[in-house]
Write a protein that holds these residues in place. Structure first.
Motif, PDB file in Angstrom:
ATOM      1  N   GLN A  14       1.902  12.584  10.596  1.00  0.00           N
ATOM      2  CA  GLN A  14       1.107  12.195  11.757  1.00  0.00           C
ATOM      3  C   GLN A  14      -0.381  12.126  11.424  1.00  0.00           C
ATOM      4  OE1 GLN A  14       2.024  14.431  15.247  1.00  0.00           O
ATOM      5  NE2 GLN A  14       2.488  16.292  14.129  1.00  0.00           N
ATOM      6  N   MET A  15      -0.898  13.111  10.679  1.00  0.00           N
ATOM      7  CA  MET A  15      -2.334  13.134  10.422  1.00  0.00           C
ATOM      8  C   MET A  15      -2.748  12.110   9.372  1.00  0.00           C
ATOM      9  SD  MET A  15      -3.347  15.146  12.641  1.00  0.00           S
ATOM     10  CE  MET A  15      -5.081  15.282  12.249  1.00  0.00           C
ATOM     11  N   GLY A  16      -1.997  12.080   8.250  1.00  0.00           N
ATOM     12  CA  GLY A  16      -2.354  11.149   7.173  1.00  0.00           C
ATOM     13  C   GLY A  16      -2.315   9.704   7.657  1.00  0.00           C
ATOM     14  N   ILE A  45       1.312  24.539  -2.582  1.00  0.00           N
ATOM     15  CA  ILE A  45       1.587  23.102  -2.754  1.00  0.00           C
ATOM     16  C   ILE A  45       0.267  22.310  -2.765  1.00  0.00           C
ATOM     17  CG2 ILE A  45       2.830  21.103  -1.802  1.00  0.00           C
ATOM     18  CD1 ILE A  45       4.884  23.044  -0.645  1.00  0.00           C
ATOM     19  N   LYS A  46      -0.677  22.727  -1.909  1.00  0.00           N
ATOM     20  CA  LYS A  46      -1.973  22.022  -1.872  1.00  0.00           C
ATOM     21  C   LYS A  46      -2.739  22.273  -3.177  1.00  0.00           C
ATOM     22  CE  LYS A  46      -2.600  22.122   3.230  1.00  0.00           C
ATOM     23  NZ  LYS A  46      -2.580  20.776   3.779  1.00  0.00           N
ATOM     24  N   GLN A  47      -2.674  23.512  -3.691  1.00  0.00           N
ATOM     25  CA  GLN A  47      -3.377  23.814  -4.960  1.00  0.00           C
ATOM     26  C   GLN A  47      -2.782  23.020  -6.111  1.00  0.00           C
ATOM     27  OE1 GLN A  47      -3.095  28.123  -5.120  1.00  0.00           O
ATOM     28  NE2 GLN A  47      -5.298  28.321  -4.759  1.00  0.00           N
ATOM     29  N   VAL A  57      -0.305   7.775   0.294  1.00  0.00           N
ATOM     30  CA  VAL A  57       0.688   8.295  -0.653  1.00  0.00           C
ATOM     31  C   VAL A  57       1.631   9.247   0.065  1.00  0.00           C
ATOM     32  CG1 VAL A  57       1.002   9.567  -2.821  1.00  0.00           C
ATOM     33  CG2 VAL A  57      -1.111   8.275  -2.449  1.00  0.00           C
ATOM     34  N   ASP A  58       2.925   9.084  -0.168  1.00  0.00           N
ATOM     35  CA  ASP A  58       3.877  10.109   0.298  1.00  0.00           C
ATOM     36  C   ASP A  58       5.019  10.179  -0.704  1.00  0.00           C
ATOM     37  OD1 ASP A  58       5.563  11.898   1.945  1.00  0.00           O
ATOM     38  OD2 ASP A  58       4.132  11.436   3.527  1.00  0.00           O
ATOM     39  N   MET A  59       6.033  10.976  -0.376  1.00  0.00           N
ATOM     40  CA  MET A  59       7.056  11.257  -1.379  1.00  0.00           C
ATOM     41  C   MET A  59       8.141  10.192  -1.468  1.00  0.00           C
ATOM     42  SD  MET A  59       7.180  15.334  -1.512  1.00  0.00           S
ATOM     43  CE  MET A  59       7.735  15.713   0.094  1.00  0.00           C
ATOM     44  N   VAL A  88       1.845  19.141   3.688  1.00  0.00           N
ATOM     45  CA  VAL A  88       2.328  20.348   4.365  1.00  0.00           C
ATOM     46  C   VAL A  88       1.325  21.518   4.233  1.00  0.00           C
ATOM     47  CG1 VAL A  88       3.630  20.977   2.277  1.00  0.00           C
ATOM     48  CG2 VAL A  88       4.386  21.848   4.482  1.00  0.00           C
ATOM     49  N   GLU A  89       1.268  22.351   5.283  1.00  0.00           N
ATOM     50  CA  GLU A  89       0.278  23.448   5.355  1.00  0.00           C
ATOM     51  C   GLU A  89       0.730  24.631   4.491  1.00  0.00           C
ATOM     52  OE1 GLU A  89      -2.598  23.180   6.481  1.00  0.00           O
ATOM     53  OE2 GLU A  89      -3.329  24.918   7.554  1.00  0.00           O
ATOM     54  N   ASN A  90       0.651  24.446   3.165  1.00  0.00           N
ATOM     55  CA  ASN A  90       1.102  25.485   2.229  1.00  0.00           C
ATOM     56  C   ASN A  90       0.117  25.523   1.057  1.00  0.00           C
ATOM     57  OD1 ASN A  90       2.495  26.201  -0.404  1.00  0.00           O
ATOM     58  ND2 ASN A  90       4.101  26.793   1.032  1.00  0.00           N
ATOM     59  N   THR A 148      -6.669  20.599   6.052  1.00  0.00           N
ATOM     60  CA  THR A 148      -5.982  21.817   6.478  1.00  0.00           C
ATOM     61  C   THR A 148      -6.458  22.331   7.841  1.00  0.00           C
ATOM     62  OG1 THR A 148      -5.448  24.110   5.905  1.00  0.00           O
ATOM     63  CG2 THR A 148      -7.608  23.318   5.202  1.00  0.00           C
ATOM     64  N   SER A 149      -5.510  22.908   8.588  1.00  0.00           N
ATOM     65  CA  SER A 149      -5.839  23.496   9.886  1.00  0.00           C
ATOM     66  C   SER A 149      -6.314  24.929   9.738  1.00  0.00           C
ATOM     67  CB  SER A 149      -4.593  23.552  10.777  1.00  0.00           C
ATOM     68  OG  SER A 149      -4.084  22.279  11.010  1.00  0.00           O
ATOM     69  N   SER A 150      -5.867  25.605   8.665  1.00  0.00           N
ATOM     70  CA  SER A 150      -6.026  27.064   8.678  1.00  0.00           C
ATOM     71  C   SER A 150      -6.258  27.705   7.314  1.00  0.00           C
ATOM     72  CB  SER A 150      -4.748  27.685   9.257  1.00  0.00           C
ATOM     73  OG  SER A 150      -3.629  27.384   8.431  1.00  0.00           O
TER      74      SER A 150
HETATM   75  N1  LIG Z   1      -0.368  18.109  13.310  1.00  0.00           N
HETATM   76  C1  LIG Z   1      -1.613  18.341  13.717  1.00  0.00           C
HETATM   77  O1  LIG Z   1      -1.899  18.317  14.929  1.00  0.00           O
HETATM   78  C2  LIG Z   1      -2.686  18.623  12.728  1.00  0.00           C
HETATM   79  C3  LIG Z   1      -4.021  18.509  13.112  1.00  0.00           C
HETATM   80  C4  LIG Z   1      -5.038  18.737  12.170  1.00  0.00           C
HETATM   81  C5  LIG Z   1      -4.716  19.092  10.872  1.00  0.00           C
HETATM   82  N2  LIG Z   1      -3.400  19.200  10.538  1.00  0.00           N
HETATM   83  C6  LIG Z   1      -3.091  19.519   9.136  1.00  0.00           C
HETATM   84  O2  LIG Z   1      -2.805  18.291   8.459  1.00  0.00           O
HETATM   85  C7  LIG Z   1      -1.801  18.507   7.454  1.00  0.00           C
HETATM   86  C8  LIG Z   1      -0.620  17.592   7.710  1.00  0.00           C
HETATM   87  O3  LIG Z   1      -0.104  17.818   8.993  1.00  0.00           O
HETATM   88  P1  LIG Z   1       0.832  16.754   9.712  1.00  0.00           P
HETATM   89  O4  LIG Z   1       0.984  17.198  11.108  1.00  0.00           O
HETATM   90  O5  LIG Z   1       0.396  15.385   9.398  1.00  0.00           O
HETATM   91  O6  LIG Z   1       2.221  17.051   8.949  1.00  0.00           O
HETATM   92  P2  LIG Z   1       3.492  16.108   8.825  1.00  0.00           P
HETATM   93  O7  LIG Z   1       4.624  17.013   8.569  1.00  0.00           O
HETATM   94  O8  LIG Z   1       3.550  15.140   9.942  1.00  0.00           O
HETATM   95  O9  LIG Z   1       3.186  15.255   7.499  1.00  0.00           O
HETATM   96  C9  LIG Z   1       3.060  15.802   6.218  1.00  0.00           C
HETATM   97  C10 LIG Z   1       3.439  14.707   5.223  1.00  0.00           C
HETATM   98  O10 LIG Z   1       3.110  15.149   3.919  1.00  0.00           O
HETATM   99  C11 LIG Z   1       4.138  14.720   3.038  1.00  0.00           C
HETATM  100  N3  LIG Z   1       4.063  15.550   1.845  1.00  0.00           N
HETATM  101  C12 LIG Z   1       4.378  16.858   1.741  1.00  0.00           C
HETATM  102  N4  LIG Z   1       4.134  17.279   0.486  1.00  0.00           N
HETATM  103  C13 LIG Z   1       3.667  16.203  -0.210  1.00  0.00           C
HETATM  104  C14 LIG Z   1       3.223  15.992  -1.537  1.00  0.00           C
HETATM  105  N5  LIG Z   1       3.220  16.974  -2.432  1.00  0.00           N
HETATM  106  N6  LIG Z   1       2.788  14.752  -1.896  1.00  0.00           N
HETATM  107  C15 LIG Z   1       2.778  13.744  -1.012  1.00  0.00           C
HETATM  108  N7  LIG Z   1       3.177  13.890   0.278  1.00  0.00           N
HETATM  109  C16 LIG Z   1       3.603  15.102   0.669  1.00  0.00           C
HETATM  110  C17 LIG Z   1       5.413  14.848   3.865  1.00  0.00           C
HETATM  111  O11 LIG Z   1       6.443  14.054   3.322  1.00  0.00           O
HETATM  112  C18 LIG Z   1       4.937  14.389   5.222  1.00  0.00           C
HETATM  113  O12 LIG Z   1       5.126  13.002   5.421  1.00  0.00           O
HETATM  114  C19 LIG Z   1      -1.495  20.001   7.481  1.00  0.00           C
HETATM  115  O13 LIG Z   1      -2.321  20.646   6.561  1.00  0.00           O
HETATM  116  C20 LIG Z   1      -1.886  20.392   8.920  1.00  0.00           C
HETATM  117  O14 LIG Z   1      -2.216  21.746   9.033  1.00  0.00           O
HETATM  118  C21 LIG Z   1      -2.369  18.964  11.415  1.00  0.00           C
END
Ligand SMILES: NC(=O)c1ccc[n+]([C@@H]2O[C@H](COP(=O)([O-])OP(=O)(O)OC[C@H]3O[C@@H](n4cnc5c(N)ncnc54)[C@H](O)[C@@H]3O)[C@@H](O)[C@H]2O)c1
Ligand SMILES: CCCCCCCCCCCCC[C@H](O)CC(=O)SCCNC(=O)CCNC(=O)[C@H](O)C(C)(C)COP(=O)(O)OP(=O)(O)OC[C@H]1O[C@@H](n2cnc3c(N)ncnc32)[C@H](O)[C@@H]1OP(=O)(O)O
Length: 318
Positions: free
Chosen positions: A40-42, A129-131, A59-61, A124-126, A151-153
């Protein structure tokens, strides 16, 4: 007199060397943007960057995820255009086509960053994985490329420490839904250079957003205030002191929020909320606000992740 002259010369020589030394001190003008994570965010960040003339690589998987992201961007653009080009639908169609042409997709992050001025991570918020992602991309991206996390947190400095460019790392915290929400928190760690912060601020302005400057502290500004409020709502409900429906109505009609806390949680995604709250509990294990929630854990275990899976606290139609 000579001493004064020579010390002035030394000062100027130093300044000249500084300004020529490397991209470390350069202010990067951002044109090519790579966004990692097409959720959703990307997808939202990609849409806004492409709509404002940036060249975007998403980019995604898997190709399926990327197809879904592109479909989502197109659908959201249609909503934007309906309003912006209400008198001229043909120009609206042209606009959508141009914006879509500004976005390319790939499952190869290494190739995606080779010409990138800015990488925005929205996976993903991990932390681990982000590092790993930042460490890997650091070896692939040009020297001038800035790395930002949405990141949110999580602490940006921990992600930056996985790279050899902590001065070119920062936070760009967007809000959901990105095309509608005006704010971006621009986060500087103690290592972020002033030039990087300036480039990130200029980028958010080029997107038509309003930036605020934040330190790399838990929750930055918005989530530092929002998370306790949302957790209190959950605790209130778990104590049996209010139904989720009544709590949502109360906060909308009594506090003027566009969504109540349960609606907003479903909108954010319950998996993301669990990652955030589990992470904060690790940091503050004695804070009762972050004690595990059986209700949240059960919903996530059942795959009820909110609006994106059509069920969370509430049910949704496709
Ligand atoms: N959802 C929200 O309201 C919101 C708001 C602000 C910030 N965030 C932050 O934004 C980030 C993403 O949240 P989201 O809601 O978009 O999550 P999401 O689950 O909708 O999307 C995450 C995407 O990342 C992909 N992904 C995971 N690991 C990957 C990797 N190693 N390489 C490439 N792609 C990978 C997944 O396939 C997925 O499509 C998180 O850090 C979250 O904390 C979320
Ligand atoms: C209770 C359990 C608690 C558990 C603990 C929780 C702890 C953790 C929580 C922290 C989470 C942090 C997440 C993150 O880091 C930070 C965030 O992002 S927080 C979320 C911030 N966002 C909000 O607060 C959103 C609030 N909602 C709104 O502003 C509005 O509801 C809305 C989303 C804009 C939708 O508006 P509505 O009026 O409700 O609905 P409409 O459908 O009519 O839309 C109005 C208008 O907007 C256009 N539109 C909506 N979405 C989009 C889109 N994606 N793209 C394009 N256009 C869009 C729509 O077309 C309408 O246009 P109009 O008809 O007016 O022309």
């Amino acid at each position: 007199m000579f001493r004064l002259f020579s010390s002035n010369m030394a000062f100027f020589t130093h300044q000249i060397q500084r300004s020529f030394s490397s991209s470390v001190v350069r202010n990067v003008v951002i044109k090519n943007v790579t966004i990692i994570g097409g959720g959703q965010m990307g997808a939202g960040i990609a849409q806004v960057a492409a709509s404002t003339g940036h060249s975007v690589t998403l980019v995604d998987m898997t190709d399926d995820i990327l197809k879904k992201a592109m479909k989502g961007i197109q659908g959201s653009l249609r909503r934007v255009v309906k309003k912006k080009f209400s008198d001229d639908p043909e120009s609206g169609d042209d606009f959508i086509q141009k914006v879509m042409q500004n976005v390319s997709t790939t499952t190869n992050p290494a190739a995606a960053v080779t010409t990138s001025d800015l990488v925005v991570e929205a996976i993903v918020e991990n932390m681990k994985i982000k590092q790993d992602l930042f460490g890997f991309l650091d070896k692939m991206a040009p020297e001038h490329t800035i790395f930002a996390s949405n990141t949110s947190s999580l602490p940006i400095s921990d992600m930056a420490s996985a790279t050899s460019r902590p001065d070119r790392c920062g936070g760009l915290h967007f809000f959901n839904p990105v095309p509608m929400m005006k704010l971006v928190e621009v986060v500087a760690t103690s290592s972020t250079s002033p030039e990087t912060s300036e480039s990130l601020l200029n980028f958010t302005k080029a997107l038509g957003k309003t930036p605020v400057c934040c330190k790399d502290t838990p929750g930055f500004i918005v989530n530092r205030l929002l998370v306790p409020y949302m957790m209190e709502a959950l605790r209130l409900h778990e104590r049996g002191h209010g139904s989720k429906e009544d709590i949502d109505i109360a906060m909308k009609l009594g506090a003027g929020y566009p969504m109540g806390p349960f609606e907003l949680s479903d909108y954010v995604g319950l998996d993301t909320i669990k990652f955030i709250t589990d992470g904060w509990r690790e940091k503050e294990p004695d804070n009762p606000l972050f004690a595990p929630s059986d209700l949240l854990n059960k919903l996530v275990a059942e795959g009820k992740l909110g609006k994106k899976s059509l069920e969370g606290f509430y049910k949704y139609n496709k």
